[in-house]
Design a protein around this motif. Structure first.
Motif, PDB file in Angstrom:
ATOM      1  N   UNK A 262       0.840  -1.202   0.000  1.00  0.00           N
ATOM      2  CA  UNK A 262       0.000   0.000   0.000  1.00  0.00           C
ATOM      3  C   UNK A 262       0.874   1.251   0.000  1.00  0.00           C
ATOM      4  N   UNK A 263       1.897   1.261   0.829  1.00  0.00           N
ATOM      5  CA  UNK A 263       2.785   2.417   0.907  1.00  0.00           C
ATOM      6  C   UNK A 263       3.536   2.632  -0.403  1.00  0.00           C
ATOM      7  N   UNK A 264       3.892   1.554  -1.059  1.00  0.00           N
ATOM      8  CA  UNK A 264       4.612   1.660  -2.335  1.00  0.00           C
ATOM      9  C   UNK A 264       3.780   2.419  -3.359  1.00  0.00           C
ATOM     10  N   UNK A 265       2.475   2.245  -3.289  1.00  0.00           N
ATOM     11  CA  UNK A 265       1.568   2.918  -4.224  1.00  0.00           C
ATOM     12  C   UNK A 265       1.285   4.360  -3.802  1.00  0.00           C
ATOM     13  N   UNK A 266       1.147   4.586  -2.493  1.00  0.00           N
ATOM     14  CA  UNK A 266       0.701   5.895  -2.007  1.00  0.00           C
ATOM     15  C   UNK A 266       1.814   6.881  -1.667  1.00  0.00           C
ATOM     16  N   UNK A 267       3.019   6.405  -1.397  1.00  0.00           N
ATOM     17  CA  UNK A 267       4.066   7.315  -0.944  1.00  0.00           C
ATOM     18  C   UNK A 267       4.606   8.277  -2.006  1.00  0.00           C
ATOM     19  N   UNK A 268       4.606   7.917  -3.307  1.00  0.00           N
ATOM     20  CA  UNK A 268       5.085   8.891  -4.303  1.00  0.00           C
ATOM     21  C   UNK A 268       4.273  10.189  -4.253  1.00  0.00           C
ATOM     22  N   UNK A 269       4.893  11.288  -4.704  1.00  0.00           N
ATOM     23  CA  UNK A 269       4.208  12.578  -4.707  1.00  0.00           C
ATOM     24  C   UNK A 269       2.905  12.503  -5.498  1.00  0.00           C
ATOM     25  N   UNK A 270       2.922  11.756  -6.603  1.00  0.00           N
ATOM     26  CA  UNK A 270       1.710  11.581  -7.409  1.00  0.00           C
ATOM     27  C   UNK A 270       1.374  10.092  -7.439  1.00  0.00           C
ATOM     28  N   UNK A 271       0.556   9.645  -6.492  1.00  0.00           N
ATOM     29  CA  UNK A 271       0.248   8.218  -6.388  1.00  0.00           C
ATOM     30  C   UNK A 271      -0.460   7.678  -7.626  1.00  0.00           C
ATOM     31  N   UNK A 272      -0.296   6.395  -7.857  1.00  0.00           N
ATOM     32  CA  UNK A 272      -1.017   5.703  -8.924  1.00  0.00           C
ATOM     33  C   UNK A 272      -2.311   5.174  -8.311  1.00  0.00           C
ATOM     34  N   UNK A 273      -3.367   5.984  -8.380  1.00  0.00           N
ATOM     35  CA  UNK A 273      -4.620   5.619  -7.724  1.00  0.00           C
ATOM     36  C   UNK A 273      -5.288   4.412  -8.382  1.00  0.00           C
ATOM     37  N   UNK A 274      -5.047   4.216  -9.673  1.00  0.00           N
ATOM     38  CA  UNK A 274      -5.607   3.030 -10.332  1.00  0.00           C
ATOM     39  C   UNK A 274      -4.988   1.780  -9.715  1.00  0.00           C
ATOM     40  N   UNK A 275      -3.692   1.825  -9.464  1.00  0.00           N
ATOM     41  CA  UNK A 275      -3.009   0.703  -8.828  1.00  0.00           C
ATOM     42  C   UNK A 275      -3.523   0.515  -7.403  1.00  0.00           C
ATOM     43  N   UNK A 276      -3.755   1.629  -6.703  1.00  0.00           N
ATOM     44  CA  UNK A 276      -4.277   1.551  -5.336  1.00  0.00           C
ATOM     45  C   UNK A 276      -5.631   0.860  -5.319  1.00  0.00           C
ATOM     46  N   UNK A 277      -6.487   1.234  -6.272  1.00  0.00           N
ATOM     47  CA  UNK A 277      -7.823   0.634  -6.344  1.00  0.00           C
ATOM     48  C   UNK A 277      -7.736  -0.853  -6.666  1.00  0.00           C
ATOM     49  N   UNK A 278      -6.731  -1.228  -7.458  1.00  0.00           N
ATOM     50  CA  UNK A 278      -6.599  -2.636  -7.870  1.00  0.00           C
ATOM     51  C   UNK A 278      -6.173  -3.539  -6.703  1.00  0.00           C
ATOM     52  N   UNK A 279      -5.707  -2.937  -5.603  1.00  0.00           N
ATOM     53  CA  UNK A 279      -5.331  -3.740  -4.441  1.00  0.00           C
ATOM     54  C   UNK A 279      -6.564  -4.364  -3.790  1.00  0.00           C
ATOM     55  N   UNK A 280      -7.713  -3.750  -4.044  1.00  0.00           N
ATOM     56  CA  UNK A 280      -8.973  -4.329  -3.577  1.00  0.00           C
ATOM     57  C   UNK A 280      -9.211  -4.209  -2.084  1.00  0.00           C
ATOM     58  N   UNK A 281     -10.218  -4.942  -1.614  1.00  0.00           N
ATOM     59  CA  UNK A 281     -10.663  -4.817  -0.230  1.00  0.00           C
ATOM     60  C   UNK A 281      -9.607  -5.278   0.777  1.00  0.00           C
ATOM     61  N   UNK A 282      -8.636  -6.087   0.336  1.00  0.00           N
ATOM     62  CA  UNK A 282      -7.572  -6.525   1.247  1.00  0.00           C
ATOM     63  C   UNK A 282      -6.731  -5.351   1.743  1.00  0.00           C
ATOM     64  N   UNK A 283      -6.793  -4.227   1.009  1.00  0.00           N
ATOM     65  CA  UNK A 283      -6.010  -3.053   1.411  1.00  0.00           C
ATOM     66  C   UNK A 283      -6.725  -2.224   2.472  1.00  0.00           C
ATOM     67  N   UNK A 284      -8.008  -2.479   2.703  1.00  0.00           N
ATOM     68  CA  UNK A 284      -8.798  -1.629   3.591  1.00  0.00           C
ATOM     69  C   UNK A 284      -8.213  -1.478   5.009  1.00  0.00           C
ATOM     70  N   UNK A 285      -7.783  -2.548   5.650  1.00  0.00           N
ATOM     71  CA  UNK A 285      -7.226  -2.367   7.005  1.00  0.00           C
ATOM     72  C   UNK A 285      -6.015  -1.440   7.019  1.00  0.00           C
ATOM     73  N   UNK A 286      -5.189  -1.527   5.987  1.00  0.00           N
ATOM     74  CA  UNK A 286      -3.992  -0.680   5.920  1.00  0.00           C
ATOM     75  C   UNK A 286      -4.368   0.773   5.621  1.00  0.00           C
ATOM     76  N   UNK A 287      -5.365   0.951   4.756  1.00  0.00           N
ATOM     77  CA  UNK A 287      -5.821   2.310   4.445  1.00  0.00           C
ATOM     78  C   UNK A 287      -6.401   2.969   5.696  1.00  0.00           C
ATOM     79  N   UNK A 288      -7.142   2.201   6.485  1.00  0.00           N
ATOM     80  CA  UNK A 288      -7.694   2.744   7.728  1.00  0.00           C
ATOM     81  C   UNK A 288      -6.567   3.137   8.692  1.00  0.00           C
ATOM     82  N   UNK A 289      -5.564   2.284   8.798  1.00  0.00           N
ATOM     83  CA  UNK A 289      -4.427   2.580   9.672  1.00  0.00           C
ATOM     84  C   UNK A 289      -3.766   3.892   9.267  1.00  0.00           C
TER      85      UNK A 289
END
Length: 201
Positions: A8-35
């Motif tokens: 999750x951090x690999x996708x979100x940490x860049x200055x311009x995140x790849x939101x399509x890639x973030x979305x493709x992580x699916x519901x398994x990413x939800x706990x990390x996004x909440x954190x």
């Protein structure tokens, strides 16, 4: 396959995140996004809230709502922008408190995210403060949802955290004119014959 916080951090940490890639992580990413939303890094929290809103349906609604109640205005701004990507009923729940937030930037983005088919309670709240999209620097309630092209992460003015925006929420785009300079007339010549403000012929 389980999604890790590292992914999750690999996708979100860049200055311009790849939101399509973030979305493709699916519901398994939800706990990390909440954190991240509940963490102490406002920029990551804002990006995580927006990423959560891009998951199919309203899977990320609870995370966007958590961001909407953040003590940090920039995270609430992200939640307001993220509401654009949620189904109308879920968006309305997120926006109920944000449309009259104490921070002007949050209010403006929230007003620009109010869905066309907003529930009467939200519509009444918006009307009571005279705040339709025009007042918020937006275009109107029939504006297309932000989900289209949301994964690019490069659209200025898209409201996406880290999307190369050059203006603050609610700020008007720069016109390229000097203070006091008037825009060009239809024949291409500067009104005032190209003189600086106060300059005489």
């Amino acid at each position: 396959m389980s999604v890790t916080m590292e992914a999750v951090l690999k996708v979100l940490e860049p200055d311009e995140p790849n939101y399509a890639r973030a979305a493709s992580l699916g519901s398994d990413a939800l706990p990390h996004l909440r954190t991240l939303v509940e963490g102490n890094d406002p920029m990551l929290a804002a990006k995580a809230a927006y990423a959560a809103s891009l998951l199919e349906g309203d899977q990320g609604k609870d995370i966007v709502e958590a961001a909407a109640h953040s003590e940090t205005a920039s995270v609430r701004v992200a939640a307001a922008a993220a509401a654009n990507n949620l189904p109308a009923d879920s968006a309305a729940e997120v926006l109920m408190d944000l449309v009259d937030d104490s921070d002007e930037g949050v209010r403006k983005v929230a007003l620009s995210s109010v869905p066309a088919d907003a529930p009467p309670e939200l519509s009444a709240k918006v009307d009571s403060q005279g705040g339709r999209r025009e007042d918020a620097g937006g275009t109107g309630f029939d504006e297309a949802p932000a989900r289209e092209g949301a994964g690019a992460g490069t659209g200025a003015g898209s409201g996406m955290p880290g999307a190369g925006q050059s203006t603050m929420p609610g700020e008007k785009p720069a016109t390229g004119l000097m203070p006091g300079e008037k825009p060009s007339s239809s024949n291409g010549r500067q009104r005032g014959d190209g003189l600086m403000p106060g300059e005489k012929r």
